[in-house]
Design a protein around this motif. Structure first.
Motif, PDB file in Angstrom:
ATOM      1  N   GLU A 240       2.244   4.236 -13.378  1.00  0.00           N
ATOM      2  CA  GLU A 240       1.047   4.413 -12.550  1.00  0.00           C
ATOM      3  C   GLU A 240       0.235   5.591 -13.034  1.00  0.00           C
ATOM      4  O   GLU A 240       0.770   6.690 -13.222  1.00  0.00           O
ATOM      5  CB  GLU A 240       1.443   4.725 -11.102  1.00  0.00           C
TER       6      GLU A 240
ATOM      7  N   ASP B  67      -3.949   6.804 -12.176  1.00  0.00           N
ATOM      8  CA  ASP B  67      -5.244   6.454 -11.596  1.00  0.00           C
ATOM      9  C   ASP B  67      -5.175   5.033 -11.005  1.00  0.00           C
ATOM     10  O   ASP B  67      -4.312   4.763 -10.203  1.00  0.00           O
ATOM     11  CB  ASP B  67      -6.361   6.576 -12.648  1.00  0.00           C
ATOM     12  N   ASP B  68      -6.065   4.155 -11.462  1.00  0.00           N
ATOM     13  CA  ASP B  68      -6.098   2.796 -10.916  1.00  0.00           C
ATOM     14  C   ASP B  68      -5.199   1.828 -11.688  1.00  0.00           C
ATOM     15  O   ASP B  68      -5.180   0.636 -11.399  1.00  0.00           O
ATOM     16  CB  ASP B  68      -7.538   2.249 -10.959  1.00  0.00           C
TER      17      ASP B  68
ATOM     18  N   ILE C 135      -1.782   0.275 -12.638  1.00  0.00           N
ATOM     19  CA  ILE C 135      -0.381   0.101 -12.255  1.00  0.00           C
ATOM     20  C   ILE C 135       0.156  -1.075 -13.052  1.00  0.00           C
ATOM     21  O   ILE C 135      -0.380  -2.186 -12.968  1.00  0.00           O
ATOM     22  CB  ILE C 135      -0.219  -0.186 -10.758  1.00  0.00           C
TER      23      ILE C 135
END
Lengths: 80, 145
Positions: free
Chosen positions: A34, A36-37, A39
């Motif tokens: 993971e 920031d955005d 994953i």
């Protein structure tokens, strides 16, 4: 190991040093990364191959040479 | 279950995400995702084209299994954390397409890939897994097509 292969432990250390949160699901060799955005979950072998290293470098914006020479990762650095 | 489909016109990739009427059940369908498989030294690497996800494995079967397990787990994580798969639905960058699809063509002047299999999931798994099919595109020599 072939050219460009790196031990998984080293890859995980570099990712973590560059601000990627790493967690492992115990029932399989599934690792969650993971940052920031981003994953992503990967099923990884004990050795990470060249193309996967390139991918991690691109996805998490980490200079690729950090993986091949982890001592170049600045100490205490949390984002790359 | 793998269904061999040689020379068939690939269906367009599609993805959707919805919720059941009561909002309790998330439904995700990602169909006909094209995945290119290439050799990486003594190992194999799989890269999604319509979704920028990848895997590695010791054998072709391995890399496919890792791709499907990892993508499924990634979708679940996105649903859990973001409530949707919107952030996952990103096409692989142009450089990746060029490297995987065109790189070998330019080097050898032959197109070395062919579509060899569409993996359909069993009915039981379709209700729990977030995609219905994956089209694997393998190197010509490995696929012997």
């Amino acid at each position: 190991m072939g050219n460009g292969d790196i031990d998984l432990d080293v890859v995980l250390r570099v990712l973590q040093a560059c601000g990627v949160a790493v967690s492992q699901q115990p029932e399989k060799d599934l690792f969650t990364f993971e940052k920031d955005d981003i994953i992503e979950v990967y099923e990884l072998d004990p050795t990470v191959k060249r193309r996967m290293i390139q991918r991690f470098s691109r996805k998490f914006n980490i200079p690729i040479h950090y993986f091949y020479n982890p001592r170049q990762v600045p100490p205490g650095k949390i984002t790359c | 279950m793998a269904v061999k489909k040689q020379g068939a016109k690939p269906a367009p990739a599609m993805a959707f995400h919805g919720k059941s009427k009561d909002g309790k059940l998330s439904i995700v369908g990602i169909g006909n995702l094209r995945v290119v498989i290439v050799q990486d030294d003594d190992s194999w690497f799989a890269q999604g084209l319509e979704i920028d996800y990848a895997s590695q494995g010791k054998t072709i079967e391995d890399v496919k299994k890792h791709f499907e397990n990892g993508l499924m787990a990634t979708v679940h994580e996105h649903l859990k954390i973001f409530g949707s798969i919107e952030k996952l639905l990103k096409v692989a960058p142009e450089g990746v397409w060029n490297d995987l699809l065109m790189g070998n063509f330019i080097k050898s002047r032959h197109f070395q890939y062919c579509q060899v299999s569409i993996h359909k999931l069993s009915k039981g798994l379709q209700t729990s897994l977030p995609f219905d099919g994956i089209q694997y595109i393998e190197p010509k020599r490995a696929a012997a097509c």
